[in-house]
Scaffold this active site. Structure first.
Site, mmCIF file in Angstrom:
data_model
loop_
_atom_site.group_PDB
_atom_site.id
_atom_site.type_symbol
_atom_site.label_atom_id
_atom_site.label_comp_id
_atom_site.label_asym_id
_atom_site.label_seq_id
_atom_site.Cartn_x
_atom_site.Cartn_y
_atom_site.Cartn_z
ATOM 1 N N CYS A 103 0.910 -1.402 0.014
ATOM 2 C CA CYS A 103 0.022 -0.052 0.028
ATOM 3 C C CYS A 103 0.899 1.057 0.033
ATOM 4 O O CYS A 103 0.540 2.082 -0.588
ATOM 5 C CB CYS A 103 -0.982 0.114 1.233
ATOM 6 N N CYS A 200 -6.449 -2.286 7.528
ATOM 7 C CA CYS A 200 -7.461 -1.232 7.880
ATOM 8 C C CYS A 200 -8.746 -1.753 7.195
ATOM 9 O O CYS A 200 -9.830 -1.201 7.424
ATOM 10 C CB CYS A 200 -7.163 -0.115 7.043
#
Length: 380
Positions: A103, A200
Site C-alpha cells: 500500500c 485497515c
C-alpha cells in the site's frame, strides 16, 4: 509562504497524524492535510446517518481547530482494484500477503505525492514511527526510537524519489511521549484514543473477507488434504487459501500432538503439517528485491533480516543468485519462513532494502550449489 515551508500531511484522524500536524505547525510549516477514503466498513461509522467515516470527520475537525487546509481523496475504487485485489490474489496463490508493504509505494505515498504537487507542497509527512538518514546520494529509512511501534519494516519498497520528499516527525519519540505531547497541547481526548487496526480493510477474520469478496473461492479451490512431510494424508482441509505457514490454531484436525502448517502447495491443494522443529530453517529464498546499494548489502558485516513485522532481526548473510533473487543464510535460529511476507534487511537500524519471501522449492539444490562454489573457491 514559500513552497519549501508548505508540507502535506497524510491525516488519518488518529493519534499519530494529529500529533504530526501540530508538531509541524509549531515548527513553522504551513500544513496541508489530505485524508484518503479507502475502504468503508461498519466499524468506521459511529452512527447510521453518517455520510463519511469517523476518520474523515475527525481529521476535518482537527484541521478546522488548527486552521489548516484540508482535502478528502476518495480513492475507494482504486484501493479495491490495487490493494484489495493484491490481497485476494496472494492468498489464491498460496502466499500470505503484506498489504501495508504494498500500500505504501503503490498507493498511499504515491497519492500523497500527487496531492503535494497539486497543492504546491515540496514535502510530505506521515505519522510513521521511523527516521531518515542521508548517506552520499541516497536516503535511508532508519528504525524509530520506539521499538514497539517501529514501522520501518513496512516501507522498504518506497523509491528514492518519494523518500527524498518524506518527513517522519515522530521517529524520535515513543508512543507514550506522543500521547503526552497531544495532551499537553490541549488534545486530551485524542491522546487517549485507541490504536487503529493492523489491516485497515479487514473487520473480522480474513477468511470471511475472502469468501465475501471472492464468492466462488470454495468452488475454485475446493477441499484438499493435510499431509505430513512424507506426503502421507492426515485428513481433509477446507482449501489451501485458508492457511498460513506456522499456523497452529484453527486447523480442525486432531493428531494427538501440536501440529503446525509447514508448507502450502497450491498446485496440489495440499497443506503439510508437522512439529515446531520442522518449521526451523537455515536458509530462505527471497525474490522481487528492492535494494538501495546491492554491493553494500552483499558485503555488510552486521547484516540482519526481519521476516515478519515485530519479529526480531536475525543475523544473516546473502548470496545474489540473479538480478532479482537472493539466497539468505541465517546465522541464528529462524522459523516459519512464509512466502509472500517481506524480508527486510538492516545494517543495525538502517534499512538497506528488502524483498518478498519466495516459495522455497528447489532451495536444497541452490544451497548445495553454493556450498560447492565455496569449496571450489577455497581450493583455488
Amino acid at each position: 509562504m514559500e513552497k519549501e515551508k508548505r508540507i502535506l500531511v497524510g491525516m488519518s484522524g488518529g493519534i499519530d497524524s494529529s500529533a504530526t500536524c501540530i508538531m509541524l505547525q509549531e515548527q513553522g510549516y504551513e500544513v496541508v492535510g489530505v485524508t484518503m477514503r479507502t475502504w468503508d466498513i461498519p466499524s468506521h461509522f459511529s452512527t447510521p446517518e453518517q455520510e463519511q467515516p469517523d476518520e474523515i470527520l475527525e481529521a476535518k475537525a482537527l484541521a478546522e481547530r488548527l486552521g489548516i487546509e484540508h482535502h478528502v481523496a476518495d480513492v475507494r475504487e482504486e484501493f479495491r482494484n490495487v490493494i484489495v485485489q493484491y490481497f485476494i490474489d496472494e492468498y489464491m496463490k498460496g502466499r500470505t500477503p503484506n498489504p501495508c508493504v504494498m500500500c505504501n509505494p503503490l498507493f498511499k505515498e504515491r497519492i500523497l505525492c500527487e496531492w503535494a504537487d497539486r497543492t504546491g507542497c515540496a514535502q510530505i509527512a506521515t505519522g510513521h514511527y521511523c527516521r531518515l538518514e542521508d548517506r552520499k546520494e541516497h536516503r535511508y529509512i532508519v528504525t524509530g526510537d520506539d521499538p514497539t511501534k517501529d514501522q520501518s519494516y513496512f516501507l522498504w519498497k518506497l523509491p528514492q524519489e518519494i523518500l527524498k520528499r518524506m518527513v517522519f516527525p515522530l521517529g524520535g519519540m515513543t508512543k507514550t511521549e506522543v500521547r503526552a505531547y497531544l495532551a499537553e497541547k490541549g488534545f486530551e481526548a485524542k491522546a487517549k484514543g485507541g490504536e487503529s487496526m493492523e489491516v485497515c480493510f479487514i473487520d473480522k477474520d480474513y477468511r470471511d473477507f475472502l469468501r465475501e469478496h471472492c464468492p466462488d473461492i470454495d468452488e475454485r479451490i475446493g477441499t484438499g488434504w493435510f499431509v505430513d512431510s512424507k506426503g502421507l494424508k492426515l485428513g481433509q482441509h477446507k482449501g489451501f487459501a485458508y492457511y498460513t505457514i506456522g499456523q497452529r490454531k484453527g486447523l480442525e484436525i486432531a493428531l494427538g500432538r501440536p501440529a503446525y502448517v509447514l508448507k502450502i502447495n497450491p498446485a496440489k491443494n495440499t497443506v503439510m503439517l508437522g512439529d515446531a522443529e520442522q518449521l526451523k530453517a537455515e536458509y530462505m529464498l527471497v525474490e522481487d528485491i528492492n535494494v538501495i546499494d546491492l554491493q553494500e548489502l552483499l558485503e555488510c558485516p552486521d547484516l540482519s533480516v526481519r521476516i515478519r513485522y515485530r519479529s526480531r532481526p536475525i543475523p544473516c548473510q546473502v548470496i545474489l543468485l540473479d538480478e532479482g533473487h537472493l539466497l539468505v543464510k541465517f546465522k541464528a535460529e529462524a522459523s516459519a519462513i512464509t512466502p509472500g511476507q517481506s524480508a527486510v534487511f538492516y545494517d543495525k537500524g538502517r534499512v538497506l532494502g528488502g524483498g518478498f519471501i519466495a516459495f522455497q522449492q528447489g532451495i536444497k539444490k541452490l544451497i548445495a550449489e553454493n556450498e560447492e562454489r565455496k569449496h571450489v573457491l577455497s581450493s583455488t
